[in-house]
Design a protein around this motif. Structure first.
Motif, PDB file in Angstrom:
ATOM      1  N   ASP A 149      77.876  28.012 -75.355  1.00  0.00           N
ATOM      2  CA  ASP A 149      79.131  28.057 -76.110  1.00  0.00           C
ATOM      3  C   ASP A 149      80.213  27.270 -75.370  1.00  0.00           C
ATOM      4  O   ASP A 149      80.629  27.660 -74.267  1.00  0.00           O
ATOM      5  N   PRO A 150      80.709  26.184 -75.940  1.00  0.00           N
ATOM      6  CA  PRO A 150      81.744  25.416 -75.239  1.00  0.00           C
ATOM      7  C   PRO A 150      83.051  26.177 -75.087  1.00  0.00           C
ATOM      8  O   PRO A 150      83.802  25.949 -74.128  1.00  0.00           O
ATOM      9  N   MET A 151      83.334  27.106 -75.997  1.00  0.00           N
ATOM     10  CA  MET A 151      84.624  27.786 -75.962  1.00  0.00           C
ATOM     11  C   MET A 151      84.750  28.735 -74.780  1.00  0.00           C
ATOM     12  O   MET A 151      85.858  29.129 -74.414  1.00  0.00           O
ATOM     13  N   GLU A 152      83.639  29.108 -74.155  1.00  0.00           N
ATOM     14  CA  GLU A 152      83.727  29.874 -72.917  1.00  0.00           C
ATOM     15  C   GLU A 152      84.561  29.112 -71.894  1.00  0.00           C
ATOM     16  O   GLU A 152      85.400  29.688 -71.192  1.00  0.00           O
ATOM     17  N   PRO A 189      90.050  24.880 -84.197  1.00  0.00           N
ATOM     18  CA  PRO A 189      91.125  24.052 -84.757  1.00  0.00           C
ATOM     19  C   PRO A 189      92.026  23.476 -83.666  1.00  0.00           C
ATOM     20  O   PRO A 189      92.449  24.189 -82.754  1.00  0.00           O
ATOM     21  N   GLY A 190      92.273  22.178 -83.731  1.00  0.00           N
ATOM     22  CA  GLY A 190      93.145  21.517 -82.774  1.00  0.00           C
ATOM     23  C   GLY A 190      92.504  21.223 -81.429  1.00  0.00           C
ATOM     24  O   GLY A 190      93.182  20.761 -80.504  1.00  0.00           O
ATOM     25  N   LEU A 191      91.199  21.455 -81.301  1.00  0.00           N
ATOM     26  CA  LEU A 191      90.544  21.289 -80.001  1.00  0.00           C
ATOM     27  C   LEU A 191      90.598  19.848 -79.517  1.00  0.00           C
ATOM     28  O   LEU A 191      90.867  19.598 -78.337  1.00  0.00           O
ATOM     29  N   LEU A 192      90.367  18.887 -80.389  1.00  0.00           N
ATOM     30  CA  LEU A 192      90.322  17.490 -79.947  1.00  0.00           C
ATOM     31  C   LEU A 192      91.657  17.066 -79.351  1.00  0.00           C
ATOM     32  O   LEU A 192      91.692  16.424 -78.291  1.00  0.00           O
ATOM     33  N   GLN A 193      92.757  17.424 -79.970  1.00  0.00           N
ATOM     34  CA  GLN A 193      94.074  17.070 -79.441  1.00  0.00           C
ATOM     35  C   GLN A 193      94.299  17.725 -78.080  1.00  0.00           C
ATOM     36  O   GLN A 193      94.844  17.100 -77.159  1.00  0.00           O
ATOM     37  N   GLY A 214      84.635  13.662 -81.173  1.00  0.00           N
ATOM     38  CA  GLY A 214      85.448  13.228 -82.301  1.00  0.00           C
ATOM     39  C   GLY A 214      86.003  14.375 -83.132  1.00  0.00           C
ATOM     40  O   GLY A 214      86.225  15.493 -82.640  1.00  0.00           O
ATOM     41  N   ALA A 215      86.189  14.100 -84.405  1.00  0.00           N
ATOM     42  CA  ALA A 215      86.805  15.085 -85.303  1.00  0.00           C
ATOM     43  C   ALA A 215      85.975  16.354 -85.437  1.00  0.00           C
ATOM     44  O   ALA A 215      86.516  17.423 -85.769  1.00  0.00           O
ATOM     45  N   ALA A 216      84.680  16.265 -85.139  1.00  0.00           N
ATOM     46  CA  ALA A 216      83.819  17.455 -85.235  1.00  0.00           C
ATOM     47  C   ALA A 216      84.253  18.532 -84.246  1.00  0.00           C
ATOM     48  O   ALA A 216      83.931  19.707 -84.433  1.00  0.00           O
ATOM     49  N   ALA A 217      84.973  18.151 -83.192  1.00  0.00           N
ATOM     50  CA  ALA A 217      85.462  19.149 -82.235  1.00  0.00           C
ATOM     51  C   ALA A 217      86.313  20.202 -82.923  1.00  0.00           C
ATOM     52  O   ALA A 217      86.279  21.389 -82.570  1.00  0.00           O
ATOM     53  N   ASP A 218      87.072  19.793 -83.927  1.00  0.00           N
ATOM     54  CA  ASP A 218      87.973  20.729 -84.599  1.00  0.00           C
ATOM     55  C   ASP A 218      87.229  21.701 -85.510  1.00  0.00           C
ATOM     56  O   ASP A 218      87.813  22.691 -85.973  1.00  0.00           O
ATOM     57  N   THR A 219      85.936  21.446 -85.763  1.00  0.00           N
ATOM     58  CA  THR A 219      85.137  22.430 -86.509  1.00  0.00           C
ATOM     59  C   THR A 219      84.712  23.577 -85.594  1.00  0.00           C
ATOM     60  O   THR A 219      84.343  24.653 -86.074  1.00  0.00           O
ATOM     61  N   VAL A 220      84.759  23.344 -84.287  1.00  0.00           N
ATOM     62  CA  VAL A 220      84.445  24.392 -83.319  1.00  0.00           C
ATOM     63  C   VAL A 220      85.670  25.245 -83.055  1.00  0.00           C
ATOM     64  O   VAL A 220      85.596  26.472 -82.954  1.00  0.00           O
TER      65      VAL A 220
END
Length: 321
Positions: A297-300, A164-168, A156-162
């Protein structure tokens, strides 16, 4: 591996005693991984691994996992073997969780794999696919395309705390795969999680494969794509073409890819990066308080996904044809 559920010493000792593997000397929680609670057991007979299956594992899938490890070992693949009670039961209950004990394998996992390791893994993966060809059971991959949108919804919206714009970005990427996911590729039993910490080596030779708790029935080339993602990127997120070439050559030395698999490989790599981005994101956002676990780390995998989005064809992974 990880520890989400703590087990009192007396309960642990009583559980181990049911299996006839000696008296329990020690039980050490293992912090690596993210899915189940795992302990290294030392008994008066040997070392073993105890797994408590947490919420992500469906208890009805356990016969598949247990049977698969036995099946693969019978065909020469080195993997952990379930330990059974004198009554022939492999799965029991401990601390309110389904639990099983498996044998301990010798060897070490590598943190910085080289091309030789990648070639060994490619060959080992193909041997696994061959060995599982006549396994009678099947299991749907619950973390394939139909499961990706629910994972994004869960973040959900918490993705964008990791980021910005990740959920979209996630929803846009999911839509691409929902519309274009390759169909009718050669399929069978796949490991689906063959990361470096799930492969052991002795003197640079593959000595065993572990952690079959994501194993399922899916496209063989998708399993290979997961390995390309997990073994062939460097710390700066650049793809190492030499490692990719070694892995693909190792795989094809046992099982040559079909042209359809070659054509599908870029999207399979892209999809597998998305799968691990999603599951890592959900785990990152939902670590239980007090759990002995090191979330990844998901961003990897966001960065790896960006690489795959630029790939033109399988040659960009080192495939030579």
């Amino acid at each position: 591996m990880a520890v989400y559920t703590e087990v009192p010493d007396d309960e642990m000792a009583a559980f181990v005693a049911r299996y006839g593997i000696g008296d329990l000397l020690s039980a050490k929680g293992i912090a690596e991984g993210v899915s189940n609670s795992n302990f290294l057991l030392h008994t008066t007979q040997a070392f073993f691994i105890l797994t408590l299956y947490e919420e992500r594992v469906d208890e009805t899938d356990l016969p598949f996992f247990i049977g698969l490890m036995e099946h693969l070992a019978e065909r020469g693949l080195i993997c952990p073997q379930p330990v059974k009670t004198p009554e022939g039961q492999a799965v029991g209950r401990l601390a309110g969780r389904p639990a099983a004990i498996v044998t301990f394998l010798d060897g070490l996992s590598v943190r910085r794999p080289n091309a030789m390791h990648c070639a060994e893994v490619g060959r080992g993966l193909a041997l696994l696919h061959q060995a599982g060809a006549d396994f009678a059971m099947s299991r749907v991959n619950s973390l394939s395309v139909p499961g990706w949108r629910p994972l994004a919804d869960q973040a959900g919206a918490a993705a964008d705390t990791v980021s910005p714009g990740l959920l979209q970005r996630l929803y846009a990427e999911i839509a691409v795969h929902e519309a274009n996911w390759p169909q009718d590729l050669p399929s069978g039993v796949v490991h689906a999680d063959l990361f470096p910490n799930n492969v052991f080596f002795i003197r640079n030779k593959l000595s065993g494969l572990i952690d079959f708790y994501f194993a399922c029935t899916d496209a063989f080339a998708y399993d290979l794509a997961i390995c390309l993602n997990s073994w062939c990127f460097e710390a700066d997120n650049s793809f190492n073409l030499t490692k990719g070439q070694a892995m693909l050559a190792g795989y094809e030395s046992v099982r040559p890819l079909t042209q359809a698999e070659v054509d599908a490989l870029p999207q399979l790599c892209r999809g597998s990066a998305l799968r691990f981005l999603l599951t890592r994101l959900v785990d990152w956002l939902n670590v239980p308080p007090g759990a002995l676990v090191k979330p990844h780390d998901p961003m990897e995998y966001d960065r790896k996904l960006a690489f795959h989005q630029r790939v033109a064809d399988a040659q960009d992974y080192g495939l030579k044809r």
